[in-house]
Design a protein around this motif. Structure first.
Motif, short mmCIF file in Angstrom:
data_model
loop_
_atom_site.label_atom_id
_atom_site.label_comp_id
_atom_site.label_asym_id
_atom_site.label_seq_id
_atom_site.Cartn_x
_atom_site.Cartn_y
_atom_site.Cartn_z
N MET A 127 -22.42 79.94 12.73
CA MET A 127 -22.53 81.24 13.14
C MET A 127 -21.44 81.90 12.50
O MET A 127 -20.08 81.48 12.44
CB MET A 127 -22.49 81.51 14.49
CG MET A 127 -22.65 82.91 15.14
SD MET A 127 -22.70 82.90 16.79
CE MET A 127 -24.03 82.35 17.36
N VAL A 128 -21.56 83.38 11.85
CA VAL A 128 -20.59 84.01 11.21
C VAL A 128 -20.41 85.47 12.25
O VAL A 128 -21.55 86.08 12.35
CB VAL A 128 -20.74 84.22 9.76
CG1 VAL A 128 -19.83 84.99 9.22
CG2 VAL A 128 -20.91 82.88 9.03
N GLU A 129 -19.04 85.66 12.59
CA GLU A 129 -19.30 86.92 13.22
C GLU A 129 -17.97 87.72 12.55
O GLU A 129 -17.35 87.27 12.02
CB GLU A 129 -18.79 86.55 14.79
CG GLU A 129 -19.99 85.85 15.45
CD GLU A 129 -19.83 85.82 16.88
OE1 GLU A 129 -18.54 85.72 17.32
OE2 GLU A 129 -20.81 85.65 17.68
N GLU A 130 -18.04 89.01 13.02
CA GLU A 130 -16.78 89.84 12.53
C GLU A 130 -16.81 90.99 13.70
O GLU A 130 -17.50 91.19 14.48
CB GLU A 130 -17.09 90.51 11.21
CG GLU A 130 -18.45 91.76 11.09
CD GLU A 130 -18.56 92.56 9.82
OE1 GLU A 130 -17.70 92.16 9.13
OE2 GLU A 130 -19.25 93.13 9.89
N PHE A 131 -15.59 91.44 13.85
CA PHE A 131 -15.36 92.54 14.72
C PHE A 131 -16.07 93.68 14.30
O PHE A 131 -15.95 94.29 13.14
CB PHE A 131 -13.76 92.80 15.12
CG PHE A 131 -13.29 93.82 15.95
CD1 PHE A 131 -13.64 93.44 17.48
CD2 PHE A 131 -12.92 94.73 15.45
CE1 PHE A 131 -13.18 94.44 18.32
CE2 PHE A 131 -12.79 96.00 16.56
CZ PHE A 131 -12.66 95.65 17.95
N LEU B 214 -25.53 102.50 14.60
CA LEU B 214 -26.09 101.66 15.58
C LEU B 214 -26.16 99.99 14.61
O LEU B 214 -26.78 99.85 13.94
CB LEU B 214 -27.44 101.76 16.14
CG LEU B 214 -27.42 103.02 16.98
CD1 LEU B 214 -28.62 103.29 17.62
CD2 LEU B 214 -26.16 103.28 18.04
N VAL B 215 -25.26 99.31 15.33
CA VAL B 215 -25.23 97.91 14.83
C VAL B 215 -25.83 96.64 16.09
O VAL B 215 -25.03 96.60 16.87
CB VAL B 215 -23.85 97.29 14.44
CG1 VAL B 215 -23.71 96.05 13.72
CG2 VAL B 215 -23.21 98.51 13.36
N LEU B 216 -26.80 95.97 15.64
CA LEU B 216 -27.31 94.87 16.33
C LEU B 216 -26.24 93.98 16.77
O LEU B 216 -25.71 93.39 15.82
CB LEU B 216 -28.52 94.41 15.89
CG LEU B 216 -29.08 93.24 16.71
CD1 LEU B 216 -29.71 93.86 18.15
CD2 LEU B 216 -30.18 92.51 16.05
#
Length: 213
Positions: free
Chosen positions: A1-5, A88-90
């Motif tokens: 999983m790749v995430e960003e703030f 709007l960002v899911l």
């Protein structure tokens, strides 16, 4: 999983959908979820269904569902960021009822029991249609997080707009915050709109923190 703030406020959309049944409600989290690990309390407050931004969130929810195969009847919990650039960002969407105080807030405002309605629809049982009229008031909640030390939890805040106050009798004296639903106590407040509910939540939160010793 790749995430960003992702900078911005986080909203959640909670829905139950089936053939001939549609209930969708939008809310905003009171604080950042990351804040629970640095001492911020956790809360949520509802948007009025006639709020233009609530309609925008509902349209975003519908577009998100178009990307998935969905059951004939189901419950949904979607989280979305509203960025400073008005995008709007899911964040995520789940095929389940929202947790924490979301079901209680939904019952208080709309008289809809998300768990019961979704289960009955999945079983093909009759349900009462969702309300068509606008609610007289909306609600919000704030949960006071464990402090990691023994404290005396105060009684019910002395405000007439407090609709419910509950103490977590299962929390030990040295309990710490393990997740966003960890709490020593929580309060549910009512107001005419989101702004009034937010002001009252902060007032109730301040009172509880001052009297927590």
């Amino acid at each position: 999983m790749v995430e960003e703030f992702v900078e911005g406020r986080m909203y959640h959309i909670d829905a139950v959908l089936a053939d001939g049944y549609r209930f969708v409600a939008s809310s905003r989290y009171l604080h950042s979820f990351l804040g629970v690990f640095s001492g911020q309390n956790n809360g949520s407050l509802q948007l009025r269904p006639d709020d233009p931004f609530a309609r925008r969130l509902e349209a975003f929810f519908d577009r998100a569902l178009e990307a998935f195969d969905t059951p004939e009847a189901g419950a949904y919990h979607l989280e979305v960021f509203h960025t400073p650039e008005d995008e709007l960002v899911l964040c995520e969407i789940a095929s389940r009822v929202g947790g924490d105080r979301i079901p209680a807030l939904t019952r208080a405002t709309y008289g809809v029991d998300l768990h019961a309605v979704s289960l009955r629809l999945m079983c093909g049982l009759p349900v009462t249609p969702p309300p068509a009229a606008l609610p007289a008031e909306v609600h919000g909640s704030v949960s006071i997080l464990p402090q990691g030390r023994p404290v005396r939890i105060p009684g019910r805040p002395p405000f007439p707009w407090v609709r419910h106050y509950e103490v977590n009798d299962q929390a030990g004296p040295d309990a710490v915050t393990l997740h966003s639903a960890s709490h020593l106590c929580f309060v549910i407040v009512a107001g005419a709109d989101t702004a009034e509910v937010e002001r009252r939540l902060f007032e109730a939160e301040d009172w509880l923190m001052v009297n927590l010793d």
